[in-house]
Motif scaffolding. Structure first.
Motif, short mmCIF file in Angstrom:
data_model
loop_
_atom_site.label_atom_id
_atom_site.label_comp_id
_atom_site.label_asym_id
_atom_site.label_seq_id
_atom_site.Cartn_x
_atom_site.Cartn_y
_atom_site.Cartn_z
N ALA A 36 0.83 -1.21 0.00
CA ALA A 36 0.00 0.00 0.00
C ALA A 36 0.86 1.26 0.00
CB ALA A 36 -0.94 0.00 1.20
N LYS A 37 1.94 1.26 0.81
CA LYS A 37 2.90 2.37 0.79
C LYS A 37 4.16 1.84 0.12
CE LYS A 37 1.05 4.66 4.89
NZ LYS A 37 1.33 5.19 6.25
N ALA A 38 4.16 1.96 -1.21
CA ALA A 38 5.13 1.20 -2.00
C ALA A 38 6.57 1.57 -1.73
CB ALA A 38 4.81 1.36 -3.49
N LEU A 39 6.86 2.81 -1.38
CA LEU A 39 8.25 3.19 -1.15
C LEU A 39 8.89 2.37 -0.03
CD1 LEU A 39 8.63 7.09 -1.43
CD2 LEU A 39 9.75 5.32 -2.82
N THR A 40 8.07 1.95 0.94
CA THR A 40 8.60 1.19 2.06
C THR A 40 8.04 -0.22 2.13
OG1 THR A 40 6.90 2.16 3.48
CG2 THR A 40 9.05 3.23 3.46
N SER A 41 7.21 -0.61 1.17
CA SER A 41 6.66 -1.97 1.16
C SER A 41 6.67 -2.53 -0.25
CB SER A 41 5.24 -2.00 1.75
OG SER A 41 4.41 -1.07 1.08
N ARG A 50 12.23 5.16 3.02
CA ARG A 50 11.95 6.14 4.07
C ARG A 50 12.81 7.39 3.89
NH1 ARG A 50 11.49 1.35 7.16
NH2 ARG A 50 13.70 1.42 7.72
N ALA A 51 14.07 7.19 3.53
CA ALA A 51 14.97 8.34 3.34
C ALA A 51 14.53 9.20 2.16
CB ALA A 51 16.40 7.84 3.14
N LEU A 52 14.10 8.57 1.08
CA LEU A 52 13.62 9.32 -0.08
C LEU A 52 12.35 10.10 0.26
CD1 LEU A 52 14.19 6.70 -2.92
CD2 LEU A 52 15.39 8.88 -2.65
N GLY A 104 20.18 4.11 -4.61
CA GLY A 104 20.64 4.94 -3.52
C GLY A 104 21.21 6.27 -4.00
N ARG A 105 21.60 6.33 -5.28
CA ARG A 105 22.13 7.57 -5.83
C ARG A 105 21.08 8.68 -5.83
NH1 ARG A 105 24.62 6.42 -11.54
NH2 ARG A 105 25.09 8.65 -11.37
#
Length: 314
Positions: A36-41, A50-52, A104-105
């Motif tokens: 559902a929260k694709a950046l972290t899942s 999370r950092a992005l 990560g860049r």
């Protein structure tokens, strides 16, 4: 089976003024399943996600994951992935892309500069270049956010890809599940709801020629919701379909009433009154909603041309 999109369609809920807000979009290719929260899942490192998310907060940049239509196997191998950045504010619309192996860049980007529309922040860090291909069509397909996005979005993305249309991607989240299938078209940043394959092709053809299709348009993501509704209403009144012809100069007022000043690139100005109403009867705003809601709707009540000499601050 009733879905939120079926109910919204049956109630003829207007789509104008419902687009997600982002001056700049940053899109990262990520295969495999999305939560559902694709950046972290997703299969993206959740710490990186999370950092992005933290880096983009408050900058006007919206980050989304994209993947090619079809099967979404991800064997965890290190592969090159596409990255796009697009700025959607008229007068400085651009779409740049690059390929990288280490996502990560992205943390090396100046997100504030990206949000202001400075593409050098993308080009210098990631070796980005202007996108030379066709406009991009990003179809929301994330069933973990809402089942309508999967039930309606994935078949649309597959049909478009099978037809040979270029620039077709699945995307994680565009909001407005009840308007599924929803599509974001870049570089200009207009979002559409309740679309079919033939209308997406028409929209893409128009975008390639620098034209906007108004029918089914939810708004330009560069503007807040009152500005989205005001621009679309003015386009309809003028019969104006040139992509970068209109700019939201300012928005005065607070909910539930705003005065939106728009400028045409030929120097003309208008003031558009937008009033926020509530959709009735109450309905589910998403398939996962446990209670019925009355989603806000943007209603344009007046469009007034301003004298060329009128001061905008009046």
């Amino acid at each position: 089976m009733s879905t939120c999109s079926t109910v919204s369609w049956d109630l003829d809920e207007p789509v104008s003024g419902t687009a997600p807000v982002a001056r700049t979009w940053l899109l990262l290719e990520q295969s495999g399943p999305w939560g559902a929260k694709a950046l972290t899942s997703s299969h993206l490192d959740p710490a990186l996600g999370r950092a992005l998310d933290a880096a983009a907060k408050g900058t006007g940049v919206r980050i989304a994951l994209v993947r090619r239509p079809g099967r979404h196997a991800d064997r965890g191998t290190t592969t090159a992935r596409r990255v796009y950045a697009a700025h959607t504010v008229p007068g400085n619309v651009w779409l740049h892309g690059t390929t990288l192996k280490d996502p990560g860049r992205l943390l090396g980007l100046d997100f504030a500069a990206l949000g202001r529309g400075d593409h050098s922040a993308f080009d210098s860090v990631l070796d980005g270049r202007p996108h030379a291909g066709d406009p991009l069509a990003l179809v929301c397909t994330n069933g973990k956010r809402d089942r309508c996005c999967a039930l309606l979005g994935r078949p649309l993305a597959a049909e478009l890809a099978a037809s040979g249309a270029d620039g077709i991607w699945e995307v994680t989240h565009l909001g407005g599940h009840r308007f599924s299938p929803t599509v974001l078209v870049l570089p200009h940043g207009y979002v559409y709801g309740r679309v079919q394959a033939h209308t997406v092709k028409e929209i893409l053809h128009g975008a390639q020629e620098g034209r906007i299709v108004i029918e089914g348009c939810r708004g330009n993501s560069a503007w807040e919701r009152p500005g989205q509704a005001a621009e679309l209403a003015l386009r309809s009144a003028l019969g104006e379909d040139t992509a970068q012809a209109l700019t939201v100069v300012r928005t005065d007022g607070v909910a539930p009433r705003w005065e939106v000043t728009l400028a045409h690139r030929d120097g003309r100005h208008w003031r558009v009154t937008v009033v926020q109403g509530a959709s009735v009867p109450p309905r589910a705003e998403s398939c996962a909603a446990s209670v019925l809601g009355s989603p806000a709707r943007m209603e344009v009540t007046a469009v007034r041309a301003l004298p060329v000499t009128a001061p905008l601050a009046s």
